[in-house]
Design an enzyme around this catalytic site. Structure first.
Site, PDB file in Angstrom:
ATOM      1  N   LYS A 108       5.045   4.603  -1.059  1.00  0.00           N
ATOM      2  CA  LYS A 108       5.605   5.616  -1.738  1.00  0.00           C
ATOM      3  C   LYS A 108       6.712   6.014  -1.266  1.00  0.00           C
ATOM      4  O   LYS A 108       7.232   7.184  -1.954  1.00  0.00           O
ATOM      5  CB  LYS A 108       4.183   6.786  -1.107  1.00  0.00           C
ATOM      6  CG  LYS A 108       2.839   6.366  -1.898  1.00  0.00           C
ATOM      7  CD  LYS A 108       1.758   6.975  -1.093  1.00  0.00           C
ATOM      8  CE  LYS A 108       0.465   6.590  -1.715  1.00  0.00           C
ATOM      9  NZ  LYS A 108      -0.626   7.291  -1.157  1.00  0.00           N
ATOM     10  N   GLY A 143       0.804  -1.110   0.005  1.00  0.00           N
ATOM     11  CA  GLY A 143      -0.156  -0.068  -0.059  1.00  0.00           C
ATOM     12  C   GLY A 143       1.021   1.310   0.052  1.00  0.00           C
ATOM     13  O   GLY A 143       1.853   1.386  -0.749  1.00  0.00           O
ATOM     14  N   SER A 144       0.515   1.989   0.709  1.00  0.00           N
ATOM     15  CA  SER A 144       1.159   3.612   0.716  1.00  0.00           C
ATOM     16  C   SER A 144       2.556   3.957   1.298  1.00  0.00           C
ATOM     17  O   SER A 144       3.136   4.578   1.010  1.00  0.00           O
ATOM     18  CB  SER A 144       0.092   4.784   1.392  1.00  0.00           C
ATOM     19  OG  SER A 144      -0.964   4.796   0.564  1.00  0.00           O
ATOM     20  N   THR A 145       2.729   2.655   2.089  1.00  0.00           N
ATOM     21  CA  THR A 145       4.196   2.639   2.505  1.00  0.00           C
ATOM     22  C   THR A 145       5.171   2.549   1.594  1.00  0.00           C
ATOM     23  O   THR A 145       6.221   3.006   1.499  1.00  0.00           O
ATOM     24  CB  THR A 145       4.529   1.362   3.526  1.00  0.00           C
ATOM     25  OG1 THR A 145       4.262   0.329   3.049  1.00  0.00           O
ATOM     26  CG2 THR A 145       3.579   1.392   4.507  1.00  0.00           C
TER      27      THR A 145
END
Length: 489
Positions: A224, A220-222
């Site tokens: 990024k 997920g957004s980790t």
């Protein structure tokens, strides 16, 4: 001499010669293979004839040996706080073999390793006293993570950024290796009960699966953080405070699919990298990944350790993956840690480890030394290899942006009074049409006023929280906070 007797004698001689040739062949050619065969009962008898050496955590053994009256196997393994340390030790069973550190260092722990023998032992074929395995695990960090995860299905890893020492490896639900270490009926019953929870169904607990090292899931957004590192290293943006050219919402290239942000009110249009991390703006990072292209993002991901199929700590970790073949829309999705991107908690801890350590990644390891019975080092891991993942200045910028995430953004639950904390939340979708419960992620680093650091990654796969309440900040950040607090004191 009677012809019949002569013929019988010749045949008998040939049979004796054939038997001698066969015996010589077995002893010389196949002797070692037969001696090492799993079906050779003598090996098991020898292995369990004496007490074992120990696996050491924080200066104290978390394993032991006890005398048993079960047939010809005289000793069996015991474990202190078995469920707490099972993701570190693995298990050693008289019937089911050994795993993880118990398996990797079996010959040292049972005294059969030739390095343990002195010249007299080698000459006489005598078994040496067993050695010990010293781990890097901090018992306080391990216990903090295990307690914080509680009844949730998930995992966590904590690493010292400066030297790569793994301070905690937690996986829940766990199991007690002592319950099936022997060969009795109770051991068989305990093993069967454990297997009933590990059948592979999506609802199974799989307690013997080391989720911290061997369960790659969408980050997920980790992820990024990896894309932001790639953008800075490529020079696409010179600073985390330069506005990006990012429309909100963003339409995946080559499609009519509109990618929205979780918080539609967040100021994500043309947001800086700092604000894009702070508010976890999907539009910014999907466009960043598309602008950079899959090859540049993959190259940066691989510097952090993605796509490494031989990641040994020394337990072999499952590969975290960044795809090679994607179209532009899929590349955009990969920028927010979706599509076919996968990561273990170990891998995401390595990402924050490198950022915290000025862009240099030190090889993570959870064994500091393998010793003989007298404490002499058979092998030391005190000087691990390292390599540069990104420039020191870019790592410093990312640290600053991650601190904003905790102080003013989506990672507020990781704040620790008196310490500097930077982090990144993530909520990853999975299952057919995203039908599964989202994964809640948090990856972070903490630094005390004295300069002591720790990097932590946590994933919660399943909990009692309602689907709408699943978030990295709500579920995973408090666990990371507990482990960082224990590490920093």
């Amino acid at each position: 001499m009677n012809r019949t007797i002569r013929r019988a004698g010749t045949v008998t001689l040939l049979l004796v010669m054939a038997l001698m040739v066969r015996l010589t062949w077995v002893q010389v050619v196949h002797g070692e293979a037969l001696a090492d065969s799993e079906d050779n009962r003598r090996n098991t008898i020898e292995q369990y004839a004496n007490p074992f050496g120990d696996i050491i955590v924080g200066g104290k053994p978390v394993t032991g040996s006890k005398r048993t009256d079960d047939g010809d196997l005289h000793y069996q393994r015991t474990y202190t706080d078995g469920p707490l340390y099972a993701p570190v030790t693995g298990f050693s069973s008289q019937v089911r073999g050994s795993t993880q550190l118990e398996g990797i260092y079996q010959s040292v722990l049972d005294g059969t390793d030739d390095r343990l023998k002195n010249p007299a032992d080698l000459l006489m074929g005598k078994k040496a006293k067993p050695g010990n395995v010293l781990t890097t695990i901090d018992p306080g960090v391990q216990r903090a993570g295990y307690k914080a995860l509680g009844g949730k299905k998930g995992a966590a890893v904590a690493i010292d950024p400066a030297n790569g020492k793994i301070l905690g490896v937690v996986s829940t639900p766990s199991f007690d290796p002592s319950t099936f270490a022997g060969s009795g009926k109770d051991d068989a019953k305990a093993w069967n009960k454990l297997n009933a929870r590990s059948g592979g169904d999506k609802n199974d607990d799989q307690p013997t699966l080391n989720r911290a090292l061997r369960q790659p899931v969408p980050p997920g957004s980790t992820f990024k953080l990896v894309v932001a590192a790639a953008a800075l290293e490529d020079g696409l943006y010179s600073s985390v405070d330069v506005p990006t050219r990012s429309p909100d919402p963003y339409t995946l290239k080559g499609t009519s699919t509109v990618l929205k942000n979780e918080n539609e009110a967040a100021p994500c249009k043309n947001a800086t990298l700092r604000d894009a991390l702070r508010y976890s703006c999907n539009n910014v990072f999907a466009k960043l990944a598309t602008d950079l292209g899959k090859d540049k993002v993959r190259a940066q991901a691989e510097k952090f350790g993605f796509n490494d199929s031989k990641q040994d700590v020394p337990v072999r970790a499952t590969k975290s993956g960044y795809p090679e073949k994607m179209d532009e829309a899929q590349t955009g999705l990969s920028g927010i840690g979706q599509y076919d991107v996968t990561a273990t908690p170990l891998q995401m801890a390595m990402v924050t480890q490198a950022i915290a350590h000025g862009g240099e990644l030190v090889d993570p390891h959870m064994v500091s030394q393998v010793q003989d019975s007298g404490g002499g080092a058979l092998r030391s891991f005190e000087d691990p290899a390292s390599h540069r993942v990104m420039s020191e200045s870019n790592a410093e910028q990312l640290r600053s942006a991650m601190e904003t995430v905790v102080e003013q953004g989506t990672g507020s639950n990781a704040k620790i009074p008196g310490a500097t904390v930077g982090g990144k939340t993530g909520t990853a979708q999975h299952g057919v049409d995203n039908s599964g419960t989202p994964y809640a992620w948090f990856t972070s680093y903490g630094e005390s006023s004295s300069g002591k650091q720790v990097a932590v990654a946590v994933v919660v796969e399943d909990s009692d929280a309602a689907r709408a309440e699943v978030s990295g900040n709500g579920l995973a950040a408090p666990i990371a906070k507990s482990m960082m607090g224990a590490a920093l004191g």
